[in-house]
Enzyme design. Structure first.
Site, mmCIF file in Angstrom:
data_model
loop_
_atom_site.group_PDB
_atom_site.id
_atom_site.type_symbol
_atom_site.label_atom_id
_atom_site.label_comp_id
_atom_site.label_asym_id
_atom_site.label_seq_id
_atom_site.Cartn_x
_atom_site.Cartn_y
_atom_site.Cartn_z
ATOM 1 N N GLY A 140 0.600 -1.240 0.003
ATOM 2 C CA GLY A 140 0.147 0.026 -0.004
ATOM 3 C C GLY A 140 0.806 1.248 -0.014
ATOM 4 N N GLU A 143 1.531 1.858 -3.468
ATOM 5 C CA GLU A 143 0.425 2.211 -4.052
ATOM 6 C C GLU A 143 -0.033 3.710 -3.830
ATOM 7 O OE1 GLU A 143 -1.613 -1.155 -2.494
ATOM 8 O OE2 GLU A 143 -2.222 -1.879 -4.501
HETATM 9 N N1 CO8 Z 1 1.686 -3.623 8.987
HETATM 10 C C1 CO8 Z 1 1.821 -3.683 10.160
HETATM 11 N N2 CO8 Z 1 3.292 -3.669 10.715
HETATM 12 C C2 CO8 Z 1 4.351 -3.459 10.240
HETATM 13 C C3 CO8 Z 1 4.324 -3.487 8.655
HETATM 14 C C4 CO8 Z 1 3.089 -3.595 8.116
HETATM 15 N N3 CO8 Z 1 2.878 -3.548 6.775
HETATM 16 N N4 CO8 Z 1 5.502 -3.447 8.268
HETATM 17 C C5 CO8 Z 1 6.172 -3.074 9.473
HETATM 18 N N5 CO8 Z 1 5.571 -3.397 10.642
HETATM 19 C C6 CO8 Z 1 6.228 -3.408 11.887
HETATM 20 C C7 CO8 Z 1 6.650 -4.576 12.225
HETATM 21 O O1 CO8 Z 1 5.622 -5.486 12.508
HETATM 22 C C8 CO8 Z 1 7.480 -4.148 13.439
HETATM 23 O O2 CO8 Z 1 6.685 -3.936 14.459
HETATM 24 P P1 CO8 Z 1 7.177 -4.679 16.005
HETATM 25 O O3 CO8 Z 1 8.299 -4.063 16.465
HETATM 26 O O4 CO8 Z 1 5.775 -4.451 16.872
HETATM 27 O O5 CO8 Z 1 7.362 -6.003 15.698
HETATM 28 C C9 CO8 Z 1 8.138 -2.736 13.186
HETATM 29 O O6 CO8 Z 1 7.246 -2.275 11.897
HETATM 30 C C10 CO8 Z 1 9.339 -2.841 12.306
HETATM 31 O O7 CO8 Z 1 9.250 -3.743 11.416
HETATM 32 P P2 CO8 Z 1 10.670 -4.875 11.216
HETATM 33 O O8 CO8 Z 1 11.149 -5.116 12.513
HETATM 34 O O9 CO8 Z 1 9.978 -5.886 10.323
HETATM 35 O O10 CO8 Z 1 11.738 -3.922 10.333
HETATM 36 P P3 CO8 Z 1 12.770 -4.468 9.459
HETATM 37 O O11 CO8 Z 1 13.610 -3.377 9.181
HETATM 38 O O12 CO8 Z 1 13.278 -5.575 9.768
HETATM 39 O O13 CO8 Z 1 11.800 -4.915 8.133
HETATM 40 C C11 CO8 Z 1 10.137 -4.554 6.387
HETATM 41 C C12 CO8 Z 1 11.453 -3.796 7.306
HETATM 42 C C13 CO8 Z 1 11.123 -5.192 5.350
HETATM 43 C C14 CO8 Z 1 9.802 -3.280 5.593
HETATM 44 C C15 CO8 Z 1 9.486 -5.193 6.950
HETATM 45 O O14 CO8 Z 1 8.852 -4.812 8.033
HETATM 46 C C16 CO8 Z 1 8.276 -5.892 6.190
HETATM 47 O O15 CO8 Z 1 8.647 -6.688 5.124
HETATM 48 N N6 CO8 Z 1 7.323 -5.282 6.195
HETATM 49 C C17 CO8 Z 1 5.937 -5.642 5.701
HETATM 50 C C18 CO8 Z 1 5.866 -5.354 4.085
HETATM 51 C C19 CO8 Z 1 4.688 -5.621 3.501
HETATM 52 O O16 CO8 Z 1 4.220 -6.928 3.330
HETATM 53 N N7 CO8 Z 1 3.878 -4.816 2.972
HETATM 54 C C20 CO8 Z 1 2.677 -4.907 2.437
HETATM 55 C C21 CO8 Z 1 1.349 -4.906 3.223
HETATM 56 S S1 CO8 Z 1 0.159 -5.654 2.470
HETATM 57 C C22 CO8 Z 1 -0.698 -4.330 1.712
HETATM 58 O O17 CO8 Z 1 -0.107 -3.104 1.846
HETATM 59 C C23 CO8 Z 1 -1.638 -4.490 0.821
HETATM 60 C C24 CO8 Z 1 -2.588 -3.224 0.387
HETATM 61 C C25 CO8 Z 1 -3.859 -3.471 0.124
HETATM 62 C C26 CO8 Z 1 -4.598 -2.281 0.044
HETATM 63 C C27 CO8 Z 1 -5.959 -2.343 -0.380
HETATM 64 C C28 CO8 Z 1 -6.741 -1.163 -0.286
HETATM 65 C C29 CO8 Z 1 -8.075 -1.486 -0.885
#
Ligand code: CO8
Length: 289
Positions: A140, A143
């Site tokens: 997102g 997007e």
């Molecule tokens: N949602 C919720 N929490 C998140 C997200 C997320 N997308 N991304 C990161 N966080 C949180 C982690 O859970 C973590 O929290 P906590 O410390 O409480 O565990 C904190 O942020 C830090 O994250 P990381 O420890 O994972 O940090 P890193 O530096 O190791 O990694 C990354 C960074 C690579 C960005 C990793 O966090 C990651 O892969 N995040 C998810 C990315 C992802 O998959 N995004 C897509 C999500 S789905 C989506 O966007 C669908 C959109 C559809 C829209 C529809 C509209 C109609």
């Protein structure tokens, strides 16, 4: 309105200093918990929205997206503002929709409630919106950037549609806007593998228009906003409408719309002023009329 934002900015600074439950409060009393909002530029004519949910890498929870909508509405109504910049932090523009919020949702809830339909807001704003992307722009987040009119990237930015890794697909234009921006092969690769592309690859493929050193990204985006804001707002809106039509219409229809909008500029004072200023060898003074 200028007063509103200046005093809002002051109240906001105080609120932040006092850590009032992390919420930013404006003079209207509207709380902004997930974003920072102010006006930038020498003439305070650039609306500035910074996503501010650092612990979750700016994951786009429902509350954050609602606040972005509210801020955009306020800037749309503010006649001083001629362009808007949306940015995140140096680490993340936005790491996508909030996965924790989505984790236990059912199809019935998503479908019946038209889940995340209000996300579209950014793409319906009349004023030009510039995304300044440092760090992750994933799912997102990518997007959201693509809903903006111009994308500038910091040199360490990463763009991706990793939804496939979560057992889903993009749902806010990722398959459509990405494909139009970078072509089928790269879009297909990104959507089907979840692999990210760097700022440089994004530039090469046409997803972003310029790449800057990290610390120069936001100032450059604001500079671009100021440049746009210095032009006639009504003519800028026509230019934006015409370019956007290229994504929706056939070439013949698009050229026809463009021609009609071009003709329409001759109904404005600003077109007359622009051409007269050129002939008189002076700077145009647009009145947005
Ligand atoms: N949602 C919720 N929490 C998140 C997200 C997320 N997308 N991304 C990161 N966080 C949180 C982690 O859970 C973590 O929290 P906590 O410390 O409480 O565990 C904190 O942020 C830090 O994250 P990381 O420890 O994972 O940090 P890193 O530096 O190791 O990694 C990354 C960074 C690579 C960005 C990793 O966090 C990651 O892969 N995040 C998810 C990315 C992802 O998959 N995004 C897509 C999500 S789905 C989506 O966007 C669908 C959109 C559809 C829209 C529809 C509209 C109609």
């Amino acid at each position: 309105m200028a007063m509103f934002f200046r005093s809002a900015s002051l109240v906001v600074r105080q609120a932040t200093a006092l850590s009032l439950a992390g919420a930013r409060r404006y003079s209207t009393g509207a709380p902004y918990q997930y974003i920072l909002v102010e006006k930038k530029g020498e003439k305070q004519d650039v609306g500035f929205i910074q996503l501010n949910r650092p612990k979750a890498l700016n994951a786009l929870c429902d509350g954050l997206m609602k606040e972005v909508s509210q801020a955009l509405d306020a800037f749309e109504e503010d006649s001083q503002v001629g362009a808007i910049v949306i940015t995140g932090s140096e680490k993340a523009f936005a790491a996508g929709a909030d996965i924790k919020e989505m984790q236990n949702r059912t199809f019935q809830e998503c479908y019946s409630g038209n889940f995340l339909s209000h996300w579209n807001k950014v793409s319906t704003v009349k004023k030009p919106v510039i995304a300044a992307v440092n760090g992750f722009a994933l799912g997102g987040g990518c997007e959201l950037a693509m809903m903006c009119d111009i994308i500038y990237a910091g040199e360490k930015a990463q763009f991706g549609q990793p939804e496939i890794l979560l057992g889903t697909i993009p749902g806010a234009g990722g398959t459509q806007r990405l494909t139009r921006a970078v072509g089928k092969s790269l879009a297909m690769e990104m959507v089907l593998t979840g692999d990210r592309v760097s700022a440089q690859e994004a530039k090469q493929s046409g997803l972003v228009s310029k790449v800057f050193p990290i610390d120069q990204l936001v100032p450059e985006a604001i500079k671009c906003g100021e440049k746009i804001a210095a032009h006639s707002k009504i003519i800028v809106a026509m230019g934006k409408e015409a370019v956007n039509a290229a994504f929706e219409l056939t070439l013949t229809e698009g050229n026809r719309l463009e021609k009609r909008l071009f003709h329409s500029t001759f109904a404005t004072d600003d077109r007359k002023e622009g051409m007269t200023a050129f002939v008189e060898k002076r700077k145009a003074s647009f009145q947005d009329k």
